[in-house]
Design a protein around this motif. Sequence first.
Motif, PDB file in Angstrom:
ATOM      1  N   LYS A 264      -2.907  -2.245  12.630  1.00  0.00           N
ATOM      2  CA  LYS A 264      -3.742  -1.190  12.047  1.00  0.00           C
ATOM      3  C   LYS A 264      -2.865  -0.066  11.501  1.00  0.00           C
ATOM      4  O   LYS A 264      -3.085   0.435  10.385  1.00  0.00           O
ATOM      5  CB  LYS A 264      -4.700  -0.637  13.102  1.00  0.00           C
ATOM      6  N   ASN A 265      -1.855   0.342  12.278  1.00  0.00           N
ATOM      7  CA  ASN A 265      -0.953   1.403  11.816  1.00  0.00           C
ATOM      8  C   ASN A 265      -0.180   0.976  10.576  1.00  0.00           C
ATOM      9  O   ASN A 265       0.040   1.776   9.663  1.00  0.00           O
ATOM     10  CB  ASN A 265       0.017   1.783  12.944  1.00  0.00           C
ATOM     11  N   GLU A 266       0.233  -0.285  10.529  1.00  0.00           N
ATOM     12  CA  GLU A 266       0.956  -0.766   9.354  1.00  0.00           C
ATOM     13  C   GLU A 266       0.064  -0.783   8.122  1.00  0.00           C
ATOM     14  O   GLU A 266       0.508  -0.411   7.024  1.00  0.00           O
ATOM     15  CB  GLU A 266       1.516  -2.162   9.630  1.00  0.00           C
ATOM     16  N   LEU A 267      -1.168  -1.215   8.290  1.00  0.00           N
ATOM     17  CA  LEU A 267      -2.094  -1.246   7.153  1.00  0.00           C
ATOM     18  C   LEU A 267      -2.449   0.153   6.680  1.00  0.00           C
ATOM     19  O   LEU A 267      -2.647   0.384   5.486  1.00  0.00           O
ATOM     20  CB  LEU A 267      -3.375  -1.978   7.558  1.00  0.00           C
ATOM     21  N   ARG A 268      -2.530   1.099   7.604  1.00  0.00           N
ATOM     22  CA  ARG A 268      -2.978   2.442   7.258  1.00  0.00           C
ATOM     23  C   ARG A 268      -1.851   3.293   6.675  1.00  0.00           C
ATOM     24  O   ARG A 268      -2.034   3.970   5.660  1.00  0.00           O
ATOM     25  CB  ARG A 268      -3.551   3.121   8.503  1.00  0.00           C
ATOM     26  N   ASP A 269      -0.667   3.259   7.301  1.00  0.00           N
ATOM     27  CA  ASP A 269       0.410   4.174   6.903  1.00  0.00           C
ATOM     28  C   ASP A 269       1.458   3.530   6.000  1.00  0.00           C
ATOM     29  O   ASP A 269       2.148   4.209   5.255  1.00  0.00           O
ATOM     30  CB  ASP A 269       1.102   4.741   8.151  1.00  0.00           C
TER      31      ASP A 269
ATOM     32  N   LYS B 250       7.079  -3.100 -10.562  1.00  0.00           N
ATOM     33  CA  LYS B 250       7.966  -2.097 -11.144  1.00  0.00           C
ATOM     34  C   LYS B 250       7.230  -1.285 -12.194  1.00  0.00           C
ATOM     35  O   LYS B 250       6.579  -1.829 -13.087  1.00  0.00           O
ATOM     36  CB  LYS B 250       9.191  -2.766 -11.767  1.00  0.00           C
ATOM     37  N   GLN B 251       7.328   0.056 -12.063  1.00  0.00           N
ATOM     38  CA  GLN B 251       6.805   0.957 -13.073  1.00  0.00           C
ATOM     39  C   GLN B 251       7.981   1.610 -13.793  1.00  0.00           C
ATOM     40  O   GLN B 251       9.112   1.154 -13.666  1.00  0.00           O
ATOM     41  CB  GLN B 251       5.896   1.993 -12.405  1.00  0.00           C
ATOM     42  N   THR B 252       7.720   2.656 -14.554  1.00  0.00           N
ATOM     43  CA  THR B 252       8.787   3.259 -15.358  1.00  0.00           C
ATOM     44  C   THR B 252       9.961   3.703 -14.507  1.00  0.00           C
ATOM     45  O   THR B 252      11.098   3.304 -14.720  1.00  0.00           O
ATOM     46  CB  THR B 252       8.240   4.464 -16.146  1.00  0.00           C
ATOM     47  N   ASN B 253       9.688   4.530 -13.503  1.00  0.00           N
ATOM     48  CA  ASN B 253      10.773   5.035 -12.664  1.00  0.00           C
ATOM     49  C   ASN B 253      10.456   4.920 -11.186  1.00  0.00           C
ATOM     50  O   ASN B 253      11.033   5.605 -10.356  1.00  0.00           O
ATOM     51  CB  ASN B 253      11.089   6.493 -13.009  1.00  0.00           C
ATOM     52  N   LYS B 254       9.494   4.044 -10.862  1.00  0.00           N
ATOM     53  CA  LYS B 254       9.094   3.851  -9.471  1.00  0.00           C
ATOM     54  C   LYS B 254       8.798   2.384  -9.207  1.00  0.00           C
ATOM     55  O   LYS B 254       8.561   1.608 -10.130  1.00  0.00           O
ATOM     56  CB  LYS B 254       7.868   4.708  -9.122  1.00  0.00           C
ATOM     57  N   ILE B 255       8.783   2.036  -7.916  1.00  0.00           N
ATOM     58  CA  ILE B 255       8.352   0.715  -7.476  1.00  0.00           C
ATOM     59  C   ILE B 255       7.072   0.907  -6.670  1.00  0.00           C
ATOM     60  O   ILE B 255       7.063   1.645  -5.681  1.00  0.00           O
ATOM     61  CB  ILE B 255       9.415   0.025  -6.596  1.00  0.00           C
TER      62      ILE B 255
ATOM     63  N   ASP C 222      -5.053  -3.234   0.544  1.00  0.00           N
ATOM     64  CA  ASP C 222      -5.670  -2.159  -0.245  1.00  0.00           C
ATOM     65  C   ASP C 222      -4.959  -0.816  -0.081  1.00  0.00           C
ATOM     66  O   ASP C 222      -5.507   0.225  -0.409  1.00  0.00           O
ATOM     67  CB  ASP C 222      -7.143  -2.010   0.127  1.00  0.00           C
ATOM     68  N   ASN C 223      -3.728  -0.828   0.406  1.00  0.00           N
ATOM     69  CA  ASN C 223      -2.959   0.405   0.568  1.00  0.00           C
ATOM     70  C   ASN C 223      -1.640   0.269  -0.192  1.00  0.00           C
ATOM     71  O   ASN C 223      -1.086  -0.827  -0.291  1.00  0.00           O
ATOM     72  CB  ASN C 223      -2.688   0.677   2.047  1.00  0.00           C
ATOM     73  N   SER C 224      -1.157   1.388  -0.736  1.00  0.00           N
ATOM     74  CA  SER C 224       0.092   1.307  -1.492  1.00  0.00           C
ATOM     75  C   SER C 224       0.868   2.610  -1.398  1.00  0.00           C
ATOM     76  O   SER C 224       0.288   3.677  -1.181  1.00  0.00           O
ATOM     77  CB  SER C 224      -0.176   0.964  -2.962  1.00  0.00           C
TER      78      SER C 224
END
Length: 579
Positions: A318-323, A361-366, A372-374
């Motif tokens: 749960k902590n891994e999914l949430r944080d 990969k985005q412009t200057n971020k991964i 459903d968390n990122s």
Amino acid sequence: MDTEGIKKLFHISSSDKQYGEVISYKDTQRLTQGSKGLGFLSVFKFGKRVSWKTARNNQLLEFSADFDSLVKEYNIADKLIDVSVSTSDGFVGTLIQIEIDDYNVDKLKEYFGDEKNRNKILNSFIGNNKVQDGKIASDKNFTINFSVDGVSKSTDYEIQLETQNKSQQLFRIQYSSDSQEIVFSKENKDIYSKKIPFNSNKYSIDMDLVAYSLKAKGKSSIDSLFYNPNTNELTPLIYINNNLFNNYTLFNTELMTTKKYSEVLKQLIGYISVKSSDPSIQFNSDRTQFAQSELTDEISRFIEKLNEETQKIGSSLKNELRDLNAFTQTKISEEETSNLENLQKYIKEDFKLKPFINFKKQTNKIECTLFDNSITLDIIPRVKKEIDLGTVESWIGVDDLNNKIDNLSELVAESTEICFNDDRVNRFNENQEGEWIIKNEKESTITSQKIILKKPVQPKISQSKNILKKGRDYKIDDLFAFTNSFGEEDKGLEFNIDTKNNPTININFNKGIINFGRLNENTISIVITDKKTKLIHEADFTFRVEEDNFDIPQETSNSDLVVMPINKKLTLKKMLLVL
């Protein structure tokens, strides 16, 4: 039942049933719930007079019993039961009718009027066999119909764990004593598993739970079947030989609150199924507690172990999914982003859900996504040579910026980034006051040009003194400060001083001296014009003139000549006194 079966009802210890054995009737199978022949006596808990109507082999048998007459018998087996026999005429099954008094009627209505209690009766049996995915659900071959005062309810086969407030489910948890493995799954993917050894051959156990992280009013979307009637909190249900065991302490969701609160995962619903044909599994009369034996103690200990492992592992997941606090560092060098699989090495070794983190990969971020968390990791760009073209200051509307910066239009057109006052903007505006930075980033270099644009302001006059002595000479520079449109003192200004037709005010514009010959208030008007911007400041200044009680020596040496630093001629408007 047939006549032989009816006779055995009254021979308590002579029942030939074996606890937990499979009973087949047509296409339906059930597990035997009793073994001592005591089950039929439970009807007398509700009323003293009971009648039975039952059919078997096309025979309809009807009989009744009165509790008061039974207890008078020295041996209940000696009681003669009058059984009426007739043709069944299509009647199937057994009908039991109990005569009860008004008090018990009211108490039963009150009890079954509570949805939590009623639902547990209507769903008091689960299926005998699990489907291939290990899920447990109500027995679709055992329908219970319930009617109170004309209001009817039936077993609800739509109650499925996967549909209970699906949006707030964390994961599903399943265990089988066959595989001896507890498995956590999410979105139909097994996300974590652990072996939990099982060594008994006297019983088997299966568990099918769903864990939640509920938001406000989230519990209301979960069927009341899974509410603890004593606390109104969510709870899994325990079934012994597919029949509901009305016990809420055997799997206590509050277990870890007394052990280690950080490992609590108490928002759980679902089913725990225990099966056994061992006759040492017995219950109290309310079927709410085990009768203590070596086997029931063993079952209780194992269910507690399952509970503890479920909450320990589940709270960690749960902590891994949430944080999503999974990474050993928050910045990744650009060189390593060419293959995103390389980023797995930056995930903590003890992070259970490591295989399920996806990278984009985005412009200057991964962007790192776990279901459903990122979160995002910064990309450290390759080190490039920085070329600083310096800083250019320019006055808007006065200077020609193109003369100060070569190829300005080309620099702006090829820019990869334009910032205004530290904020990134879409275009350069040479009429916008502030600090501009124009960058042009190429594969190996970053060129930057800083431009500070300023708007000229109105020139300013400020008064330094306002109390003077009559007849004393004062340097104009001691009485006033003059600032042009660019913040420079006494530079590029034209002056006009008006004495307001006061003949007692004497001004020597060559020496830059002013003298007041009248007491009390004296007012002059000064107008200054910035030669470049043509901006004007005009203001009246009033002095309070007092008597000078001290003689001040008048020196006439050349060193006392006053040259005003503004170094400009004064235009004086003088009013002559006509006698």
